[in-house]
Design a protein around this motif. Sequence first.
Motif: not given
Length: 410
Positions: A166-191
């Motif tokens: 029959k199909g689905v109804r979904t909750n489009l749950r918000m996620r947070l895009a988190c980007r970790v940077h060093r002091a010089d601006g370089s990217l460490v990781c994204e989660q």
Amino acid sequence: NLKSSHSHAKLAETAHGVRMLSKNLYKATVTLDAHTVLIVTKARDNSLVFLTRELTEWILTNHPRITVYVDYHLEKSKRFNAEGLMKEVPRAKTALRYWDKLFVRERATTIDLVITLGGDGTVLFVSSLFQRSVPPVMSFSLGSLGFLTTFQFEEFRDSLSAVLEKGVRTNLRMRLACRVHRADGSLVCEQQALNEVTIDRGPSPFVSMLELYGDGSLLTVAQADGLILATPTGSTAYSLSAGGSLVHPAVNVISVTPICPHTLSFRPILLPDSMVLKVKVPKRSRATAWAAFDGRARVELMKGDYISISASPFSFPTVMSSPTEYFESVSRTLNWNVREQQKSFVHLLSKKNKINYEELNKPKFSLEEPDEISDDVDEEAIDEDSGVDIDDQDFSTHFVPSDGQGIETP
């Protein structure tokens, strides 16, 4: 062009249209043309391996077009007994396959439905697997908590048949895009975080010092054990334990909750999801800080390092079991606004006092209105006494829109 609009009425109309669009998205039913189903089973619980096998066997038997992927650890599991399953269901030789993290990340778009067997932690694990687009997630309650696991495994045949047919109804749950940077601006990781990102003092004995920015402007400097930046989904998790508010998943906000703040006036606050936040460890901080994303992937933040946090474009769609599942979840798991009803103590009275009680509590008037006013009543006196200077029932003082300009009542 909204940036060059000169009419506030036009902007208000557009804003209302966006709200209606969001409402329609929340109510939309999507028909699944499912060919690939991925089953994620709670780790370190051998009893669920047998349930995984039962579910897999049922899907392979009743839905011949579907290929089922299970955890690669089950390929050699005696409890799962893949060889026996292939003998019982011959098509399992080609339709039963195995997934690992690399497969999910490289072929996420080929998966039509994810089924979880476990608790909320299993759902969070699925979120960590899918760092970009996520297929609909159907979660069966087989763990210790159940905010996100709203389906009962005892009814999986009926529930899964309804979803696939029959199909689905979904909750489009918000996620947070988190980007970790060093002091010089370089990217460490994204989660991508479904519940929250937590920045705390870690093993340091010192109170952490964290600068919180919103859209480039300094909002406050937090001196506390840490900060919790939570989604509406995460409002029932760590944020709630730290004094944050409950937030319905359809409300797109970011909750900022301090952990044991140094000042009692630092209360939790809800910020719009359109705001880009940044949490920075200032150079003058006495110690480093540590960041965790849904309790995973812990990263140390040195002095000068920062994390940018924004609403992710990759939402997390969970299959709805009922339109009121959120309130059912908080009532079931938190006993939200549950109180014992006042009891009657009439049964404790003696027979004599019970008769007196019933006599004294008889209604002294009739609830039915008389057809005519008694002749003994002065109608003019009634009219004079009931007169008021301002009658709030006078609808002529209320705004009544013209035809075609009103808001339709849902």
